[in-house]
Design a protein around this motif. Structure first.
Motif, PDB file in Angstrom:
ATOM      1  N   GLY A 120       0.803  -1.216   0.000  1.00  0.00           N
ATOM      2  CA  GLY A 120       0.000   0.000   0.000  1.00  0.00           C
ATOM      3  C   GLY A 120       0.836   1.266   0.000  1.00  0.00           C
ATOM      4  N   SER A 121       0.180   2.368   0.353  1.00  0.00           N
ATOM      5  CA  SER A 121       0.829   3.672   0.381  1.00  0.00           C
ATOM      6  C   SER A 121       0.709   4.266   1.779  1.00  0.00           C
ATOM      7  N   ALA A 122       1.833   4.691   2.334  1.00  0.00           N
ATOM      8  CA  ALA A 122       1.831   5.252   3.683  1.00  0.00           C
ATOM      9  C   ALA A 122       2.995   6.216   3.835  1.00  0.00           C
ATOM     10  N   GLY A 123       2.825   7.168   4.717  1.00  0.00           N
ATOM     11  CA  GLY A 123       3.891   8.098   5.075  1.00  0.00           C
ATOM     12  C   GLY A 123       4.044   8.106   6.584  1.00  0.00           C
ATOM     13  N   THR A 124       5.269   8.305   7.057  1.00  0.00           N
ATOM     14  CA  THR A 124       5.523   8.231   8.487  1.00  0.00           C
ATOM     15  C   THR A 124       6.196   9.497   8.997  1.00  0.00           C
ATOM     16  N   VAL A 133      -7.300  -5.271  -2.994  1.00  0.00           N
ATOM     17  CA  VAL A 133      -6.270  -6.196  -3.468  1.00  0.00           C
ATOM     18  C   VAL A 133      -5.039  -5.367  -3.806  1.00  0.00           C
ATOM     19  N   GLY A 134      -3.882  -5.946  -3.583  1.00  0.00           N
ATOM     20  CA  GLY A 134      -2.650  -5.223  -3.870  1.00  0.00           C
ATOM     21  C   GLY A 134      -1.520  -6.175  -4.182  1.00  0.00           C
ATOM     22  N   GLY A 135      -0.545  -5.657  -4.882  1.00  0.00           N
ATOM     23  CA  GLY A 135       0.613  -6.465  -5.222  1.00  0.00           C
ATOM     24  C   GLY A 135       1.867  -5.625  -5.311  1.00  0.00           C
ATOM     25  N   ALA A 136       3.004  -6.258  -5.088  1.00  0.00           N
ATOM     26  CA  ALA A 136       4.287  -5.562  -5.192  1.00  0.00           C
ATOM     27  C   ALA A 136       5.337  -6.522  -5.731  1.00  0.00           C
ATOM     28  N   TRP A 137       6.309  -5.937  -6.423  1.00  0.00           N
ATOM     29  CA  TRP A 137       7.400  -6.709  -7.031  1.00  0.00           C
ATOM     30  C   TRP A 137       8.708  -6.059  -6.621  1.00  0.00           C
ATOM     31  N   LEU A 138       9.505  -6.766  -5.824  1.00  0.00           N
ATOM     32  CA  LEU A 138      10.813  -6.271  -5.413  1.00  0.00           C
ATOM     33  C   LEU A 138      11.787  -6.580  -6.538  1.00  0.00           C
ATOM     34  N   MET A 139      11.908  -5.621  -7.445  1.00  0.00           N
ATOM     35  CA  MET A 139      12.610  -5.858  -8.703  1.00  0.00           C
ATOM     36  C   MET A 139      14.106  -6.093  -8.512  1.00  0.00           C
ATOM     37  N   LEU A 164      14.486  -1.426  -5.524  1.00  0.00           N
ATOM     38  CA  LEU A 164      13.460  -0.903  -6.414  1.00  0.00           C
ATOM     39  C   LEU A 164      12.244  -1.807  -6.310  1.00  0.00           C
ATOM     40  N   LYS A 165      11.125  -1.213  -5.934  1.00  0.00           N
ATOM     41  CA  LYS A 165       9.897  -1.986  -5.779  1.00  0.00           C
ATOM     42  C   LYS A 165       8.773  -1.321  -6.551  1.00  0.00           C
ATOM     43  N   PHE A 166       8.057  -2.111  -7.330  1.00  0.00           N
ATOM     44  CA  PHE A 166       6.859  -1.652  -8.019  1.00  0.00           C
ATOM     45  C   PHE A 166       5.644  -2.171  -7.254  1.00  0.00           C
ATOM     46  N   LYS A 167       4.623  -1.322  -7.112  1.00  0.00           N
ATOM     47  CA  LYS A 167       3.440  -1.733  -6.358  1.00  0.00           C
ATOM     48  C   LYS A 167       2.189  -1.188  -7.016  1.00  0.00           C
ATOM     49  N   ALA A 168       1.076  -1.853  -6.788  1.00  0.00           N
ATOM     50  CA  ALA A 168      -0.216  -1.402  -7.290  1.00  0.00           C
ATOM     51  C   ALA A 168      -1.304  -1.977  -6.394  1.00  0.00           C
ATOM     52  N   SER A 169      -2.387  -1.217  -6.241  1.00  0.00           N
ATOM     53  CA  SER A 169      -3.485  -1.692  -5.394  1.00  0.00           C
ATOM     54  C   SER A 169      -4.797  -1.075  -5.846  1.00  0.00           C
ATOM     55  N   TRP A 170      -5.880  -1.707  -5.467  1.00  0.00           N
ATOM     56  CA  TRP A 170      -7.231  -1.223  -5.763  1.00  0.00           C
ATOM     57  C   TRP A 170      -8.122  -1.647  -4.607  1.00  0.00           C
ATOM     58  N   GLY A 171      -9.086  -0.787  -4.257  1.00  0.00           N
ATOM     59  CA  GLY A 171      -9.953  -1.154  -3.151  1.00  0.00           C
ATOM     60  C   GLY A 171     -11.210  -0.318  -3.078  1.00  0.00           C
ATOM     61  N   VAL A 172     -12.129  -0.779  -2.214  1.00  0.00           N
ATOM     62  CA  VAL A 172     -13.419  -0.136  -2.015  1.00  0.00           C
ATOM     63  C   VAL A 172     -13.576   0.161  -0.526  1.00  0.00           C
ATOM     64  N   GLN A 173     -14.034   1.382  -0.222  1.00  0.00           N
ATOM     65  CA  GLN A 173     -14.243   1.784   1.165  1.00  0.00           C
ATOM     66  C   GLN A 173     -15.555   2.540   1.299  1.00  0.00           C
ATOM     67  N   SER A 178     -10.633   3.243  -4.849  1.00  0.00           N
ATOM     68  CA  SER A 178      -9.282   3.815  -4.889  1.00  0.00           C
ATOM     69  C   SER A 178      -8.328   2.929  -5.658  1.00  0.00           C
ATOM     70  N   PHE A 179      -7.454   3.590  -6.429  1.00  0.00           N
ATOM     71  CA  PHE A 179      -6.384   2.894  -7.153  1.00  0.00           C
ATOM     72  C   PHE A 179      -5.076   3.603  -6.851  1.00  0.00           C
ATOM     73  N   ASN A 180      -4.018   2.818  -6.647  1.00  0.00           N
ATOM     74  CA  ASN A 180      -2.704   3.386  -6.350  1.00  0.00           C
ATOM     75  C   ASN A 180      -1.631   2.548  -7.021  1.00  0.00           C
ATOM     76  N   THR A 181      -0.643   3.208  -7.598  1.00  0.00           N
ATOM     77  CA  THR A 181       0.497   2.496  -8.166  1.00  0.00           C
ATOM     78  C   THR A 181       1.721   3.381  -8.090  1.00  0.00           C
ATOM     79  N   GLY A 182       2.872   2.748  -8.037  1.00  0.00           N
ATOM     80  CA  GLY A 182       4.088   3.559  -7.958  1.00  0.00           C
ATOM     81  C   GLY A 182       5.311   2.723  -7.671  1.00  0.00           C
ATOM     82  N   PHE A 183       6.412   3.425  -7.373  1.00  0.00           N
ATOM     83  CA  PHE A 183       7.708   2.796  -7.123  1.00  0.00           C
ATOM     84  C   PHE A 183       8.274   3.305  -5.798  1.00  0.00           C
ATOM     85  N   ASP A 184       8.856   2.390  -5.026  1.00  0.00           N
ATOM     86  CA  ASP A 184       9.710   2.729  -3.896  1.00  0.00           C
ATOM     87  C   ASP A 184      11.140   2.431  -4.319  1.00  0.00           C
ATOM     88  N   PHE A 185      12.075   3.280  -3.929  1.00  0.00           N
ATOM     89  CA  PHE A 185      13.455   3.060  -4.362  1.00  0.00           C
ATOM     90  C   PHE A 185      14.451   3.554  -3.325  1.00  0.00           C
TER      91      PHE A 185
END
Length: 1012
Positions: A57-61, A600-606, A621-630, A682-689
């Motif tokens: 998912g997506s989070a900030g700390t 549902v969500g998924g991530a790939w630690l490339m 480098l990680k690619f991630k994507a998720s979709w959900g209903v709230q 909601s839909f979210n996708t992106g990269f962590d690096f």
């Protein structure tokens, strides 16, 4: 750890660092680099923790070290600019008040946009100011459905996880922190006329022009201006504060102050001279805070105990926030299969928050900020005796304030005396807040954990307002209002989780559970007049009948849900997650009570792949994507100008009265049994690096959130037979789409010096995508200052379009009908039609900062910013009046100096004419850039060397100085775009002033931190 790999080589290693081999020498200097593979950051997430690398998912700390730099009484005020995607406003600088937080846009029209707060795993509905920021270990913002959909109904607007501190490994650790400082006004007033002489000159011009521009001769105009200048009943100012030689006028025919005039005037009974209201009201106030804690951890027990005291005084008299806090947290491994714990906290607070000091009270004579910011510089604040001394009230011993009708002169505006009332009236809200959490973890089988959590939140609040016999309530011999509120919430969770690995590569984490939340609010209030003892603010001391009122009510609310989540990863390389929750809310009718939510969500630690293993500069480098209903059930209604919860939105609600022996009911609210969940997709996708040896870390994400079946209080015509004005419905949809960037980097680092920097930014577009068929056919819902239309945003400005100044006449001009292509100009305001002025929301917002550490010396600076938006500046509008139309006595912006004259024809400021009727009216003229740069915090500290402190048996000693809310750079001095998103009922109309709100405070503190 050091080992010898060969006769001439040392191998140096440490947990979380990359091992290094060095040749044996007499002096060896080794700097170990971080090993991202070994040291994977663990972050707090919904119902537990997760490794950052496995999080889909997506989070900030925001961690404790960042929180510690801020001197705030409410943790929400420390979040500005710290987390990407989080937008903040604060329209009340009163100590202890919380900021409004919006996560990834605005998703609702009439429902709440506030996030859900979760404290130590349990949803929290108490006052955030009851939580001591010093007790907080970390703050995590969950932003997408994969991160927060498991909270179901309560997490649609994002989730803020607050984790309190726990004991750390090792012997007991004792800390003490003390801060002392001062508060002052952070945002100055606008550039307004400060000279009494210039103000009289400007008013004289307005009166003179009102005749000359309407055909009178110069002699007639001069005569009128001289006659009217001090005549409050007929358009003048009412006060004479200059002594002028007999037979002479205060203002000459050259529109300049008579050089023979001297400041100060006596009529034999009173002496009149202006006071600097700003300096008299706003000064510096004292702030002090003390926190102490004891913590530790052994093999079986972890404990943390703390106590804190805060006294945060405000900008005006009788404005303050005082708080005492205590917390005890214990985790005990009773058996190998049983772990139990508790977390108890108690807070007592006394909030002194005077009434009528918000932007909603912009025109109230009790709003001290409104009056001080707007009153002309010619009026005395105090009543003075004939000898010039300030008069003293024999009953109170206080100075006598000039209420505008206290002497032989009358003010045409600003009647009443807010300064006096703030001094004499007393406002207290006493709160006892208790939160408790008890849990048990049972592990009957390896990998299986059964958890029971029971948490309570109890708040007892007593508001006690005493309106003094000698203040504003003198006509009723005093007034008292008392309100007691008891709020009790119980949250229970029963969870089962199973963690297992198959064949060393298939890793499963499965959780199922049940959660229930019950809330009961009980309110009792009363008001009465005629105080027997003017110093006792109790109903038993009030014996009048004018406002005799006693009332009480109870509200109940309940949600329950069945939840589940599965997380899978293959060999730490591929990650999948899914959650499902079925929730029910008591706000809806039984047949529409349940809703289904999930993600549902998924991530790939490339970087685990072979094709990237040789890319040395790429650590992760990680690619991630998720979709959900709230879902969202938090429908609001407006009562006495305040948005409050509607707990029974599906029911008709009535007012009951009794007269002549008969009961009668009046419909107060029309319910809707068909009302159901507002739903967000909601839909979210992106990269962590992580790059360059972990020297540059970051995240880039794209997000999209569409909210359908909006909970909306739809206006209804009187012809419908329903006199409540609106009915709750599910109607329309809104989307928020955008991108986020979050970067943290190490600019330079060696053994003694480290320099880091961070940057985050968010861009999003808010758009209405669907309305009711009736509204769509009508081109949208058009209000006095806004429009809801397909393709527009929730903050779409809808006002008349200003076309500048007619160079021939000096009159303000407006376009007739721009929306339909008619750009003909008119000086007749009523001929112009409202026009869509576009979205006011900013294009980009975020924050950035830097920190340096050198030999115990630390320095940090943190800023936030906003770009590309606009703001309706109602304050500036009120300062650009024409001297007539009830505006006599209001101050002018210095821009009035550039008003049109026959010699100054090409200007954007219309002519100054007290009789013009279209001078100050609402239009796009007052839309201004909402760009800002806010310097939120500067901290400088020094940690004494261990060689010094160990002699005193102190493990750590740090002294520091910190400045919060230091400076604000905006398009116009005095403007604070942080108070609102740009469009709102309190922002528009009749010069409604943003500066009427309690101003933000600048806090400068010095402190000492000791650890034993």
């Amino acid at each position: 750890m050091t080992t010898c790999s060969s006769a001439g080589t040392l191998v140096i290693s440490f947990i979380g660092m990359q091992s290094q081999e060095v040749k044996i020498k007499s002096n060896v200097n080794v700097v170990l680099k971080s090993d991202a593979e070994q040291l994977d950051e663990v972050m707090v997430v919904a119902y537990g923790t997760a490794k950052k690398s496995s999080f889909t998912g997506s989070a900030g700390t925001m961690n404790a070290d960042k929180i510690a730099t801020r001197s705030v009484s409410n943790i929400t005020n420390a979040m500005s600019g710290q987390v990407a995607g989080v937008q903040m406003t604060s329209d009340n600088g009163q100590p202890g008040e919380a900021a409004k937080i919006r996560i990834r846009g605005i998703g609702s029209m009439s429902s709440s946009n506030d996030p859900l707060y979760v404290v130590d795993g349990v949803p929290y509905d108490g006052n955030i100011s009851s939580i001591n920021p010093s007790d907080i270990e970390s703050l995590t913002v969950l932003k997408d459905a994969a991160a927060n959909a498991i909270y179901g109904a309560r997490g649609a607007n994002g989730v803020v996880l607050i984790t309190t501190k726990s004991g750390q490994n090792g012997e007991a650790r004792v800390t003490f922190d003390a801060k002392w400082g001062s508060n002052s006004r952070a945002v100055p007033n606008y550039d307004v006329i400060s000279s009494p002489g210039e103000y009289y000159e400007t008013m004289y011009k307005a009166l003179y022009n009102s005749k000359v521009y309407n055909g009178a001769s110069a002699a007639e105009a001069y005569a009128y201006a001289n006659k009217t200048l001090f005549d409050a009943k007929n358009g003048g100012l009412g006060y004479q504060i200059y002594t002028v030689p007999q037979g002479e006028n205060l203002i000459g025919t050259n529109f300049r102050l008579n050089p023979n005039a001297t400041l100060g005037y006596s009529d034999g009974t009173y002496y009149y001279t202006p006071d600097d209201w700003y300096d008299e009201i706003f000064g510096s106030s004292f702030r002090q805070e003390y926190n102490a804690s004891v913590s530790g951890k052994s093999d079986k027990i972890s404990y943390y105990a703390s106590a804190g005291y805060l006294n945060d005084t405000g900008l005006i008299q009788n404005s303050a926030f005082k708080r005492y806090t205590g917390r005890g947290k214990v985790d005990y491994q009773a058996k190998k299969w049983l772990k139990i714990g508790t977390n108890l906290a108690y807070t007592y607070s006394d909030s002194q928050a005077p009434d009528n000091q918000t932007a909603d009270d912009w025109s109230s004579s009790a709003n001290l900020f409104y009056i001080v910011n707007s009153i002309a510089p010619i009026y005395p604040m105090y009543v003075r005796n004939a000898d010039g001394s300030i008069k003293i009230d024999p009953n109170t011993g206080h100075r006598v304030y000039d209420a505008g009708s206290s002497t032989n002169f009358k003010r045409p505006s600003f009647t009443g005396n807010a300064a006096r009332d703030i001094e004499l009236n007393k406002y207290h809200t006493y709160t006892d807040a208790f939160t408790g959490k008890w849990y048990a973890n049972i592990m009957p089988l390896e990998g299986l954990t059964l958890t029971a959590n029971i948490a309570t939140t109890l708040e007892n609040t007593r508001s006690n307002n005493l309106y003094s016999t000698f203040g504003s309530a003198s006509s009723t011999d005093g007034d008292v209002y008392v309100e007691s509120t008891r709020s009790f919430g119980v949250n229970t969770q029963y969870l089962a989780s199973y963690v297992h690995t198959f064949n060393h590569v298939h890793n499963f984490d499965i959780m199922v559970g049940y959660e229930q939340y019950r809330l009961k609010e009980q309110v009792l209030y009363g008001e009465n007049t005629n105080l027997y003892d003017p110093n006792i603010g109790e109903l038993g001391n009030a014996v009048g009948t004018d406002k005799k009122t006693v009332n009480s009510y109870t509200d109940n609310y309940m949600t329950e849900g069945i939840l589940s989540r599965i997380q899978y990863n293959y060999d730490g390389k591929y990650f999948l997650s899914a959650s499902y929750r079925r929730d029910a809310s008591s706000r809806f009718a039984p047949e529409n009570r349940w809703g289904n939510f999930g993600s549902v969500g998924g991530a790939w630690l490339m970087t685990k792949e072979k094709f990237l293993e040789d890319v040395k500069w790429l650590d992760m480098l990680k690619f991630k994507a998720s979709w959900g209903v709230q879902g969202n059930d938090h429908l609001l209604i407006t009562v006495n100008g305040q948005d409050v919860n509607n707990w029974y939105a599906y029911k008709d609600q009535y007012n009951v009265s009794f007269s002549n022996g008969q009961y009668s009911t009046t419909l107060a609210y029309k319910g809707n049994k068909d009302l159901t969940w507002e739903t967000s997709y909601s839909f979210n996708t992106g990269f962590d690096f992580e790059l360059f040896g972990n020297r540059l870390n970051g995240t880039v994400e794209y997000f999209s959130r569409k909210t359908k079946d909006l909970l909306y209080n739809q206006p209804i015509p009187i012809t419908s037979g329903i006199n409540t004005g609106y009915i709750p419905t599910n109607i329309g949809s809104i989307s928020n789409k955008g991108v986020e960037l979050d970067l943290t980097g190490i600019i330079f680092r060696n053994k003694e010096f480290e320099w880091t920097a961070n940057l985050n930014l968010t861009h999003y577009k808010n758009k209405i995508t669907e309305l009711s068929p009736e509204l769509e056919a009508a081109g949208g819902q058009k209000g006095s200052y806004y429009i809801y239309r397909i393709g527009g945003s929730l903050y779409e400005s809808y006002i008349k379009e200003y076309a500048g100044v007619d160079p021939e006449t000096g009159l303000a001009m407006y376009y007739v009908d721009p929306d339909n292509g008619d750009y003909t100009t008119t000086t007749n305001y009523s001929e112009a039609k409202q026009a869509d002025q576009g979205d006011l929301l900013p294009k980009v917002y975020g924050g950035f900062g830097t920190s340096l550490n050198y030999k115990g010396l630390d320095f940090s600076i943190q800023l936030s910013y906003q770009l590309g938006g606009r703001y309706y500046d109602g304050t500036y509008q009120s300062f650009m009046h024409n001297g007539g139309s009830g505006m006599q006595g209001y101050n002018w912006s210095t821009d009035i100096r550039n008003a049109w004259t026959p010699e100054n024809r090409y200007t954007d400021v219309p002519r100054l004419n007290a009789s013009d009727d279209c001078y100050q009216l609402d239009s796009s003229r007052y839309l201004v850039s909402s760009n800002y740069l806010s310097l939120n915090n500067i901290t400088l500290g020094y940690t004494l060397p261990k060689s010094w402190t160990q002699k005193l048996q102190i493990s750590n000693l740090r002294v520091y100085v910190s400045a919060d809310n230091v400076a604000l750079l905006t398009a116009r001095k005095g403007l604070d775009p942080r108070q609102d998103f740009g469009l709102g009922s309190s922002t528009y109309g009749s010069g409604a002033a943003t500066s009427s709100a309690y101003s933000a405070m600048r806090t400068i503190t010095g402190g000492i931190n000791l650890t034993f």
